[in-house]
Design a protein around this motif. Structure first.
Motif, PDB file in Angstrom:
ATOM      1  N   ILE A   1      20.906   2.741 -39.350  1.00  0.00           N
ATOM      2  CA  ILE A   1      19.992   4.265 -39.237  1.00  0.00           C
ATOM      3  C   ILE A   1      21.040   5.111 -38.274  1.00  0.00           C
ATOM      4  CG2 ILE A   1      17.789   5.465 -38.717  1.00  0.00           C
ATOM      5  CD1 ILE A   1      17.589   3.584 -40.898  1.00  0.00           C
ATOM      6  N   THR A   2      21.157   6.178 -38.829  1.00  0.00           N
ATOM      7  CA  THR A   2      21.972   7.529 -37.869  1.00  0.00           C
ATOM      8  C   THR A   2      21.511   8.817 -38.341  1.00  0.00           C
ATOM      9  OG1 THR A   2      24.065   8.368 -36.951  1.00  0.00           O
ATOM     10  CG2 THR A   2      23.814   7.134 -39.074  1.00  0.00           C
ATOM     11  N   GLU A   3      21.354   9.542 -37.754  1.00  0.00           N
ATOM     12  CA  GLU A   3      21.114  11.217 -38.129  1.00  0.00           C
ATOM     13  C   GLU A   3      22.366  11.770 -38.344  1.00  0.00           C
ATOM     14  OE1 GLU A   3      18.557  13.223 -35.417  1.00  0.00           O
ATOM     15  OE2 GLU A   3      17.037  11.563 -35.434  1.00  0.00           O
ATOM     16  N   ALA A   4      23.646  10.928 -38.132  1.00  0.00           N
ATOM     17  CA  ALA A   4      24.903  11.457 -38.265  1.00  0.00           C
ATOM     18  C   ALA A   4      25.294  11.502 -39.585  1.00  0.00           C
ATOM     19  CB  ALA A   4      25.873  10.870 -37.250  1.00  0.00           C
TER      20      ALA A   4
ATOM     21  N   GLU B   1      28.522  13.175 -39.325  1.00  0.00           N
ATOM     22  CA  GLU B   1      28.713  13.715 -37.822  1.00  0.00           C
ATOM     23  C   GLU B   1      29.758  12.718 -36.986  1.00  0.00           C
ATOM     24  OE1 GLU B   1      26.215  16.404 -34.690  1.00  0.00           O
ATOM     25  OE2 GLU B   1      26.167  14.156 -34.383  1.00  0.00           O
ATOM     26  N   THR B   2      30.924  12.571 -37.327  1.00  0.00           N
ATOM     27  CA  THR B   2      31.664  11.829 -36.612  1.00  0.00           C
ATOM     28  C   THR B   2      31.843  12.124 -34.985  1.00  0.00           C
ATOM     29  OG1 THR B   2      33.725  12.902 -37.390  1.00  0.00           O
ATOM     30  CG2 THR B   2      33.231  11.098 -38.870  1.00  0.00           C
ATOM     31  N   PRO B   3      32.506  11.172 -34.476  1.00  0.00           N
ATOM     32  CA  PRO B   3      32.604  11.516 -33.023  1.00  0.00           C
ATOM     33  C   PRO B   3      33.609  12.727 -32.775  1.00  0.00           C
ATOM     34  CG  PRO B   3      33.029   9.104 -33.279  1.00  0.00           C
ATOM     35  CD  PRO B   3      32.803   9.792 -34.542  1.00  0.00           C
TER      36      PRO B   3
ATOM     37  N   HIS C   1      16.260   0.040 -39.503  1.00  0.00           N
ATOM     38  CA  HIS C   1      17.368  -0.414 -38.687  1.00  0.00           C
ATOM     39  C   HIS C   1      17.497  -1.957 -38.608  1.00  0.00           C
ATOM     40  CE1 HIS C   1      20.674   0.459 -36.204  1.00  0.00           C
ATOM     41  NE2 HIS C   1      20.326  -0.325 -35.424  1.00  0.00           N
TER      42      HIS C   1
ATOM     43  N   ARG D   1      31.016  15.686 -33.816  1.00  0.00           N
ATOM     44  CA  ARG D   1      30.106  15.992 -32.668  1.00  0.00           C
ATOM     45  C   ARG D   1      30.336  16.988 -31.741  1.00  0.00           C
ATOM     46  NH1 ARG D   1      29.837  13.859 -28.080  1.00  0.00           N
ATOM     47  NH2 ARG D   1      31.437  12.108 -28.498  1.00  0.00           N
TER      48      ARG D   1
END
Lengths: 729, 185
Positions: A675-678, A233-235, A656, A238
């Motif tokens: 850490i990222t949910e993207a 989920e890049t900018p 993280h 999003r």
């Protein structure tokens, strides 16, 4: 079209703004050194010292209107940087290869003498083809053209290829075979915000081509739709209307699934397909099985999203498909490109304004640089070495006999294979940093070490220069002039803002002087300026697909760039391709390809259960040889990292910012966890712009697309291991 | 024609070009004076710029015991005057957005001055010039009014484009610019 009044279009974003002129400063009109957006900029030059001291937006450049990403804003800081190589460097002790150590400064004469002696010696003992040239496309058209001629006429070797093989080759392959011509974009960028549906696949546009973003957001502001296919989920993803969060390496299934639904939903433009394409029935048969269920199973994307995306794309009055390295850097990159082009062909979304297809070119001159003879199989004007007529024409421009033209060479990554076999023993490397940018780096480093003699031309001591025997200092983009061809296929002018620093020389001058010393001066000595090369290169391209003959420097200046093809003085160029619905295949029709799905070269398994994919961050460009030295960019992103989904991190018991060991069958590296949910749970991501032990390309795979010979950077199998701190000293 | 800095927060992609450009205006000693925040760093890629809003009655200037913070006739709240600033840092505490930065070596506050060398002559500040996403724009009041109509402010869900702490010379569109958009098809 009347040439006298012609100016490439300006759109509603355009505003007349005066620039700020500081006292004792001159503003030199040019474009950015980095990606193919080639954002317009002025360089601020102190008129007393003739030094570049800053940047000023170029509000009047119709594509980017003064906008720049942080790389562009700070690009000028490369020029007078403390790391510039100011004199030629020679290393006498070969045992130090692969390190920064052992170089001493030398005169150009000494460096040239050594290169000529070594190159001649290798060719006498092992034949002309024992030498190789590895180029790049962050150079002007003039330099890219001359590099091809330098290899084939100056060095007389067949082995030349370039870093576009890691960048644009799949797009080139796919566009050529689908449309008969590879002009990266069929539309000018000033069309993008006016389309009704943008389908963007495998492009982290916000970070890799940021100055496209105001046009992309404007599509949504008009009520249009944005569909993004990306594992992360890049900018840009999003804010998308639909984000197709597919597993890396499954793009072909996704495109086939969309095609399946376009046909099923009656969104096929049957007139267009009948009159302007071939191959529909075969394609239809292949996509028949790609139901939303099967497509979802292969790609991991929810069925509803696939259905919604196909509906939005199919219903759009005008739609544009954009794609980039995400779909191209795969062993089926060419197929992926053709599959997405299929989408625009079956819906008739091509060959008119506001509708079309484009690859978002990576490198500054990725388009022009691949058209004029740096590619193993190509000659200027997108001609082919395999075509005797093409060879005949280019030979006549170069003043050689057609029989003297070396045969086709091999692709960039395959050259390392020939180094291993000792077929290639000498290397002239310029404008590229394959010791960072190649896949499977442990292998590549070994082959670079294995060379008998290597020359590296660069303005900084890159990771690749560490393998060289001689390093020649070249100029940055702002110390020379010439043309580049941007993401749209628009030829533009780069201007000189400062004299070359130290003893550095532009690449073309080095190649002319070396050719003279190799006894090939009669083919090169008349080229005394970049302008001379431009005159010869436009003639060499004349009559080819990528015809630049009419794209003179004056015309570029007058009409804000010239879109190729531009055949003669009267031709204003071609902003929109195929307006007459004539494609470049002999019968004038485009080809729809039937493309069965196949998996990636290395699918995850028990031992290596994670998918590793790679890409960029907004602060760094390609191998990072330039941007890692710029303080602002380094401060913003000093080190690479591995992006991990929180659930995956929990499984591995990692947190993280914790350092972990990431490894594949080919290599390993240590990264801090982000850490990222993207990101998908089955996928990890690492940006590739770092060298030495930080290179993610130590892990990537050297599997190649059978047509484009593009390595599969975007999908391989990897595993994470928690580092036992007790064992670390 | 009077122009203002105008923000559309949700366009932001976090490229921090505005910060890089801030160092380049010529009058900024190559130090950037604004901020871009990761809104939810462990979750998604949402970012937002935090720019000086150039309050009409600015807390920073009001709190300054030395009258070091001048307000330009254009409304721009300037950086502290070197000769007046006593380094007390009242302003850095007073500003509800935390805009003024403090240089301990120079004992001097510095902040966004809207690139006053540029903006006094109608040239956009560097941040708004380069912003690749049109998060930061340099617009006339008429253009801003059109924007507000286009984005259908004061729908029954929320109100965008309100003033924040007090009256400011910068205009901000709070998230929701696409809420009132009618899709084309």
């Amino acid at each position: 079209m009347q040439m006298d009044n012609f100016k490439n279009p300006r759109d509603h974003f355009f505003k007349e703004v005066e620039n700020l002129n500081h006292p004792n400063e001159e503003l030199v009109k040019t474009h950015c050194s980095y990606c193919a957006m080639q954002c317009g900029m002025y360089l601020r030059v102190n008129t007393k010292t003739n030094k570049i001291i800053g940047v000023e937006p170029r509000y009047d450049w119709p594509v980017t209107l003064g906008k720049m990403c942080p790389k562009g804003v700070t690009a000028y800081q490369q020029v007078n940087h403390q790391d510039r190589i100011l004199r030629p460097l020679i290393r006498d002790d070969q045992s130090l290869k692969g390190t920064k150590e052992g170089f001493r400064e030398a005169s150009w004469e000494e460096a040239y003498d050594l290169i000529v002696k070594k190159f001649k010696g290798l060719q006498e003992n092992y034949g002309k083809d024992s030498l190789s040239v590895y180029g790049g496309v962050s150079m002007t058209n003039e330099k890219c053209y001359l590099t091809g001629k330098f290899a084939r006429v100056g060095l007389q070797t067949r082995y030349i290829d370039y870093n576009g093989r890691y960048c644009m080759s799949s797009a080139a392959g796919g566009l050529n075979r689908s449309l008969g011509v590879d002009r990266g974009s069929t539309i000018p960028w000033t069309d993008i915000h006016e389309t009704d549906c943008l389908f963007i696949a495998g492009s982290n546009t916000a970070e890799c081509h940021p100055t496209s973003m105001f046009r992309i957001w404007a599509v949504q502001e008009r009520g249009g739709y944005l569909i993004i296919a990306d594992p992360r989920e890049t900018p840009i993803a999003r804010r998308a209307d639909v984000h197709l969060d597919l597993r890396p390496g499954t793009d072909l299934a996704l495109a086939n699934g969309i095609l399946h639904l376009l046909i099923k939903n009656g969104h096929v433009d049957e007139e267009f397909v009948k009159n302007h394409t071939n191959g529909f029935e075969e394609m239809k048969q292949v996509v028949e099985e790609f139901t939303p269920e099967l497509t979802s199973e292969i790609t991991g994307v929810a069925k509803e999203k696939i259905i919604r995306a196909a509906e939005l794309y199919g219903k759009a009055p005008n739609a544009i498909v954009l794609f980039a390295r995400g779909i191209e850097q795969q062993i089926k990159g060419v197929d992926n490109v053709s599959a997405y082009v299929n989408m625009s062909l079956v819906t008739g979304n091509i060959g008119r304004p506001k509708a079309g297809v484009a690859t978002i070119t990576g490198q500054g001159n990725g388009q022009g640089g691949r058209e004029h003879g740096q590619k193993a199989d190509a000659l200027p004007g997108y001609r082919k070495i395999a075509n005797p007529e093409h060879v005949k024409y280019v030979s006549s421009v170069w003043g050689i006999e057609p029989e003297e033209m070396p045969k086709e060479g091999v692709s960039a990554y395959e050259m390392f294979g020939l180094m291993e076999q000792k077929t290639i023993r000498g290397l002239y490397l310029l404008c590229s940093n394959p010791a960072v940018s190649s896949p499977n780096l442990n292998y590549v480093h070994q082959q670079l070490k294995n060379l008998d003699f290597m020359v590296c031309v660069d303005f900084y001591l890159s990771e690749s220069a560490e393998f060289a025997d001689v390093v020649l200092p070249t100029t940055t983009w702002a110390e020379d002039e010439g043309t580049t061809t941007n993401v749209e296929g628009r030829t533009i002018k780069i201007n000189q803002a400062q004299k070359p620093l130290g003893e550095s020389k532009p690449d073309w001058q080095i190649q002319v002087e070396l050719s003279e010393r190799l006894g090939r001066g009669k083919y090169f000595s008349h080229l005394k300026t970049a302008r001379d090369i431009n005159d010869e290169f436009r003639l060499a391209s004349k009559g080819g697909y990528a015809d630049y003959y009419g794209a003179t420097w004056e015309k570029i200046d007058k009409q804000d760039g010239v879109f190729w093809p531009c055949k003669d003085e009267k031709d204003p160029g071609t902003p929109h391709m195929f307006l007459d619905k004539k494609f470049y295949h002999p019968d004038g029709k485009a080809k729809l390809f039937a493309l069965p799905y196949r998996p990636s070269a290395e699918e995850p398994d028990q031992e290596y259960p994670l998918r590793l994919t790679t890409g960029r961050v907004v602060y760094h460009y390609l191998s990072g040889n330039q941007t890692r030295r710029i303080k602002f960019l380094r401060d913003m992103c000093p080190d690479p990292f591995v992006e991990v989904h929180p659930e995956t991190a929990a499984k591995y018991n990692i947190s993280h910012e914790e350092s972990v060991r990431l490894f594949s069958r080919r290599g390993e590296a240590i990264y801090k966890v982000k850490i990222t949910e993207a990101i998908r749970k089955d996928t990890v991501f690492v940006p590739y712009s770092w060298g030495h032990e930080q290179s993610i390309n130590l892990l990537t795979i050297g599997a190649l697309d059978p047509i484009s010979r593009m390595p599969e950077f975007k999908a391989c199998a990897a595993q994470i291991e928690k580092i036992d701190m007790k064992k670390v000293k | 024609m009077n122009k203002r800095l105008y923000l559309e927060l949700e366009n932001c992609i976090g490229c921090r070009s505005c910060l890089a450009a801030c160092t380049q205006c010529g009058g900024h000693d190559e130090r950037n004076r604004n901020y871009v925040y990761d809104v939810n760093p462990l979750v998604n890629t949402q970012t937002m710029p935090l720019m000086c809003l150039h309050c009409v009655n600015p807390a920073c200037a009001r709190s300054c015991p030395a009258q070091a913070i001048q307000i330009h006739e254009t409304g721009a709240v300037l950086s502290a005057l070197v000769e007046k600033c006593i380094g007390c840092q009242n302003c850095t505490i007073a500003c509800p957005y935390g805009i003024p930065k403090f240089d301990t070596e120079q004992n001097l506050m510095y902040k966004c001055d809207l690139c006053i060398d540029r903006s006094k002559d109608g040239i956009p500040p560097m941040c708004a010039s380069v912003c690749p996403t049109n998060t930061l724009q340099w617009l006339t009041d008429e253009e801003i009014e059109r924007k507000q109509k286009q984005f259908n402010v004061k729908n029954d869900k929320w109100v965008t484009s309100i003033h924040l702490e007090n009256e400011t010379n910068v205009r901000v569109n709070l998230p929701g610019i696409l809420q009132g958009i009618t899709k084309l098809y």
